[in-house]
Design an enzyme around this catalytic site. Structure first.
Site, PDB file in Angstrom:
ATOM      1  N   THR A  26      48.371  45.805  48.929  1.00 49.15           N
ATOM      2  CA  THR A  26      50.013  46.488  48.222  1.00 49.15           C
ATOM      3  C   THR A  26      49.101  47.393  46.855  1.00 49.15           C
ATOM      4  O   THR A  26      49.647  48.372  46.375  1.00 49.15           O
ATOM      5  CB  THR A  26      50.690  45.251  47.764  1.00 49.15           C
ATOM      6  OG1 THR A  26      51.029  44.706  48.734  1.00 49.15           O
ATOM      7  CG2 THR A  26      51.679  45.475  47.198  1.00 49.15           C
ATOM      8  N   LYS A  78      52.300  39.401  40.122  1.00 48.61           N
ATOM      9  CA  LYS A  78      50.667  39.811  39.588  1.00 48.61           C
ATOM     10  C   LYS A  78      51.233  41.425  40.537  1.00 48.61           C
ATOM     11  O   LYS A  78      50.595  42.347  40.073  1.00 48.61           O
ATOM     12  CB  LYS A  78      49.106  39.141  40.779  1.00 48.61           C
ATOM     13  CG  LYS A  78      48.474  39.569  40.719  1.00 48.61           C
ATOM     14  CD  LYS A  78      47.448  38.886  41.227  1.00 48.61           C
ATOM     15  CE  LYS A  78      46.077  39.390  41.625  1.00 48.61           C
ATOM     16  NZ  LYS A  78      45.060  37.848  42.453  1.00 48.61           N
ATOM     17  N   ASP A 119      47.595  58.833  55.321  1.00 53.26           N
ATOM     18  CA  ASP A 119      48.077  59.471  56.405  1.00 53.26           C
ATOM     19  C   ASP A 119      48.151  61.547  56.210  1.00 53.26           C
ATOM     20  O   ASP A 119      48.545  61.960  55.201  1.00 53.26           O
ATOM     21  CB  ASP A 119      49.284  59.364  57.806  1.00 53.26           C
ATOM     22  CG  ASP A 119      49.393  59.201  58.223  1.00 53.26           C
ATOM     23  OD1 ASP A 119      47.917  57.567  58.170  1.00 53.26           O
ATOM     24  OD2 ASP A 119      50.360  58.193  58.988  1.00 53.26           O
ATOM     25  N   ALA A 143      61.252  37.514  60.011  1.00 57.07           N
ATOM     26  CA  ALA A 143      62.389  36.874  60.822  1.00 57.07           C
ATOM     27  C   ALA A 143      62.538  36.477  61.653  1.00 57.07           C
ATOM     28  O   ALA A 143      62.297  36.656  62.522  1.00 57.07           O
ATOM     29  CB  ALA A 143      63.955  37.919  60.067  1.00 57.07           C
ATOM     30  N   HIS A 166      73.552  56.147  79.687  1.00 55.90           N
ATOM     31  CA  HIS A 166      73.127  55.228  78.973  1.00 55.90           C
ATOM     32  C   HIS A 166      73.981  54.423  78.123  1.00 55.90           C
ATOM     33  O   HIS A 166      74.083  54.928  77.065  1.00 55.90           O
ATOM     34  CB  HIS A 166      71.916  55.593  78.444  1.00 55.90           C
ATOM     35  CG  HIS A 166      70.404  56.261  79.127  1.00 55.90           C
ATOM     36  ND1 HIS A 166      69.671  55.493  79.584  1.00 55.90           N
ATOM     37  CD2 HIS A 166      70.599  57.346  80.193  1.00 55.90           C
ATOM     38  CE1 HIS A 166      68.466  55.598  80.473  1.00 55.90           C
ATOM     39  NE2 HIS A 166      69.112  57.185  80.206  1.00 55.90           N
ATOM     40  N   MET A 204      70.644  54.218  88.821  1.00 57.09           N
ATOM     41  CA  MET A 204      72.104  54.465  89.650  1.00 57.09           C
ATOM     42  C   MET A 204      72.021  55.744  90.730  1.00 57.09           C
ATOM     43  O   MET A 204      72.393  55.163  91.820  1.00 57.09           O
ATOM     44  CB  MET A 204      73.123  55.640  88.769  1.00 57.09           C
ATOM     45  CG  MET A 204      74.856  55.968  89.919  1.00 57.09           C
ATOM     46  SD  MET A 204      75.042  57.184  89.494  1.00 57.09           S
ATOM     47  CE  MET A 204      76.686  57.407  89.652  1.00 57.09           C
ATOM     48  N   GLU A 239      73.742  51.211  76.690  1.00 52.62           N
ATOM     49  CA  GLU A 239      72.770  50.838  76.022  1.00 52.62           C
ATOM     50  C   GLU A 239      72.986  51.552  74.895  1.00 52.62           C
ATOM     51  O   GLU A 239      72.631  51.083  73.498  1.00 52.62           O
ATOM     52  CB  GLU A 239      71.386  50.605  76.445  1.00 52.62           C
ATOM     53  CG  GLU A 239      70.528  51.494  76.950  1.00 52.62           C
ATOM     54  CD  GLU A 239      70.460  51.995  77.753  1.00 52.62           C
ATOM     55  OE1 GLU A 239      71.671  52.381  78.748  1.00 52.62           O
ATOM     56  OE2 GLU A 239      69.700  53.168  78.915  1.00 52.62           O
ATOM     57  N   LEU A 299      55.125  47.800  60.326  1.00 51.96           N
ATOM     58  CA  LEU A 299      55.896  46.838  59.659  1.00 51.96           C
ATOM     59  C   LEU A 299      57.066  47.012  59.643  1.00 51.96           C
ATOM     60  O   LEU A 299      57.381  45.706  58.706  1.00 51.96           O
ATOM     61  CB  LEU A 299      55.246  47.246  57.808  1.00 51.96           C
ATOM     62  CG  LEU A 299      54.076  47.001  57.656  1.00 51.96           C
ATOM     63  CD1 LEU A 299      53.372  47.719  56.144  1.00 51.96           C
ATOM     64  CD2 LEU A 299      53.591  45.789  58.027  1.00 51.96           C
ATOM     65  N   CYS A 323      71.253  54.695  85.277  1.00 48.70           N
ATOM     66  CA  CYS A 323      70.553  56.782  85.462  1.00 48.70           C
ATOM     67  C   CYS A 323      70.498  56.170  86.513  1.00 48.70           C
ATOM     68  O   CYS A 323      70.696  56.592  87.833  1.00 48.70           O
ATOM     69  CB  CYS A 323      69.878  56.780  83.957  1.00 48.70           C
ATOM     70  SG  CYS A 323      69.604  58.752  83.770  1.00 48.70           S
TER      71      CYS A 323
END
Ligand code: GLN
EC number: 6.3.4.2
Length: 544
Positions: A190, A222, A146, A240, A516, A385, A518, A15, A382
């Site tokens: 829900t 409700k 769970d 979105a 890395h 390269m 990023e 979700l 990484c």
């Protein structure tokens, strides 16, 4: 006194709880509060480092060297707060620590049990390692109901009793599905999810209801009635158009205001959302467009390259450009030149990302060659390269150049390291040792050569710090022949032993990095290497 927000999920997984937690934290931060976000993962791995990216998506790495859940990447990107080892815990780690203590005799005389020993360890984790934070958000992985998340739920229930009455808040993320045949939104899942949570002793204060269609007032009321919350605390969370819109959208729906109200805070400053407005403005109104090919192995699952994907988009934001990413399976290319040309020719930039194992390596090397020869902007990260160095070595006449990661080779341009220096001193590893948690992990410094392309990209810095996650290194024996071939080693570890960055001065933009980048890119603060790469790709797009 830090206030705690516990975030649980119900009905189904996926979700987007992580993004929700990151967005709420960003909104509180925009009101001037100091926030921190933590992730509780119920699985039994000690950390996700040994899981396949197909199982779990990317492994995110923190400055202090923890291999963590990818949600920590969302948290960092949305808040700019660097996550720490102490921000991600798994059941596996809790049990490992408890069993080690039991063996040492720390519990002598006691029966070691889930309650209180496991729950106490979880509570300790939630409360540990904090400094003058206003809010600590704790996201619990998995879905209510769970079996494996039960000890975490119990720990939250206890904490909510033990902390001050207005010090904790429970946010439950659920799904309100739309049944097309009936033309109706359904609130029952829900209701069931909240009942399940209540049966564990946790009453949610705020419900964040994911939905594909607007939730009419009547349905909101409700849900409120059946779930025992006020109507304003039922926050519709519609899909979105971009993840960057999520904080603004949740703010419009009143999420942060409702959370503050739940804590009894009535005098909170209005949020300063200018950074988010700027990011969304850049994202939705690009002035240019590029297509980047990512030649990798786990291309079937975008989550496997989550941070990379985001960092490329950030590079686009820095240049007001839309970045299209073409995920290319490196295995496609092995041996077929015409296939390579057909796939790579239309691209404005080629990126070979991090990865593990031999599969697809020849396709990655072929992509490096294509980018080098055709002067297409190239970024190797990484493993990327390492492939750039192997490609360079092969073109310098070392025909059998390879990595020892792929098997025995008499030209080990890339080889395993068994010793290296970290802030803690000399680190050692045996060649056949454990695979979990034994890589060069976390932030390490690198020194950049003066006047190099990367020094310029990093704004003239000569020292940088970037995050690592790898077991192999470029073999320094090959530095000289590679430099003669035109591949310059422009970044090295401070002791001068480990190659960190390579570049080609005779190429418009060719950079390979052992780390890395990023992982440290943020929408408001795009990483300079990604900003530079996209800028070069834009320039290239004007040529082709
Ligand atoms: N497999 C390579 C190594 O272990 C590269 C790792 C990576 O790209 N993260 O060194």
């Amino acid at each position: 006194m830090a206030r705690y927000i516990f975030i649980t999920g119900g009905v189904v997984s996926s979700l987007g709880k992580g993004l929700m937690a990151a967005s709420l934290a960003a909104l509180l931060q925009a009101r001037g509060y100091k926030v921190r976000i933590r992730k509780f993962d119920p699985y039994l791995n000690v950390d996700p480092g040994t899981m396949s990216p197909y199982q779990h998506g990317e492994v995110y790495v923190t400055d202090d060297g923890a291999e963590t859940d990818l949600d920590l990447g969302h948290y960092e990107r949305f808040t700019g707060v660097s996550a720490r080892q102490s921000d991600n815990i798994t059941s596996g780690r809790v049990y490992r620590d408890i069993i080690a203590k039991e063996r040492r005799g720390d519990y002598l005389g006691a029966t070691v049990q889930v309650i209180p020993h496991v729950t106490d360890a979880i509570k300790e984790f939630a409360l540990a390692d904090q400094d003058d934070h206003d809010f600590i958000l704790c996201e619990i992985g998995g879905t209510v109901g769970d079996i494996e998340s039960l000890p975490f739920m119990e720990a939250i229930r206890q904490l909510r009793n033990e902390l001050e009455p207005m010090q904790t808040l429970s946010v439950h993320v659920t799904l309100v599905p739309y049944i097309a045949a009936a033309g109706e939104l359904k609130t029952k899942p829900t209701q069931h999810s909240v009942r399940e949570l209540a049966s564990l002793g946790i009453k949610p204060d705020v419900l964040l209801c994911r939905a594909e269609h607007p939730i009419p007032d009547g349905e909101r009321q409700k849900i409120a009635n059946f779930c025992n919350v006020r109507k304003e605390a039922v926050i519709p969370a519609l899909d979105a158009p971009s993840i960057y819109s999520v904080p603004l959208q949740y703010h419009e729906e009143g999420l942060d205001a409702e959370v503050l109200r739940g804590f009894g805070i009535t005098d909170a400053p209005d949020p300063d959302l200018s950074a988010w407005n700027d990011v969304t403005d850049r994202y939705f109104n690009p002035e240019g467009e590029v297509t980047i090919g990512v030649v990798g192995k786990y291309v079937g699952l975008p989550d496997a390259y989550k941070s990379l994907n985001e960092a490329l988009v950030h590079g686009g934001l820095a240049n007001r450009a839309k970045v299209n990413i073409k995920w290319i399976d490196a295995e496609l290319f092995e041996g077929d030149e015409s296939e390579i040309i057909a796939e790579l020719e239309p691209l404005h930039g080629i990126l070979v990302p991090g990865g593990f194992g031999e599969r697809g390596s020849e396709g990655k090397i072929a992509s490096v060659r294509f980018a080098r020869e055709r002067k297409v902007p190239f970024f190797g990260i990484c493993l990327g390269m390492q492939m750039a160095c192997i490609e360079g070595a092969r073109s310098a006449g070392f025909e059998d150049a390879s990595s020892t990661e792929f098997g025995e080779t008499h030209e080990p341009v890339v080889g395993i390291i068994t010793e290296w220096m970290s802030d803690e001193g000399l680190e050692q590893r045996e060649e056949g040792g454990d695979l979990g948690g034994t890589m060069r992990l976390g932030a390490y410094d690198a020194n950049l050569s003066a006047n190099s392309h990367v020094a310029q990209i990093y704004g003239g810095s000569s020292e940088i710090s970037e995050r690592h996650r790898h077991r192999y290194e470029v073999n320094s024996k090959y530095i000289d022949p590679l430099q003669q071939q035109g591949l310059v080693f422009s970044g090295m570890s401070p002791d001068g032993l480990l190659p960190e960055i390579v570049e080609r001065p005779d190429h418009p933009w060719f950079v390979g990095v052992q780390f890395h980048p990023e992982l440290k890119s943020r929408p408001f603060d795009p990483h300079p290497l990604f900003a530079g790469f996209i800028e070069a790709a834009l320039a290239h797009s004007r040529l082709v």
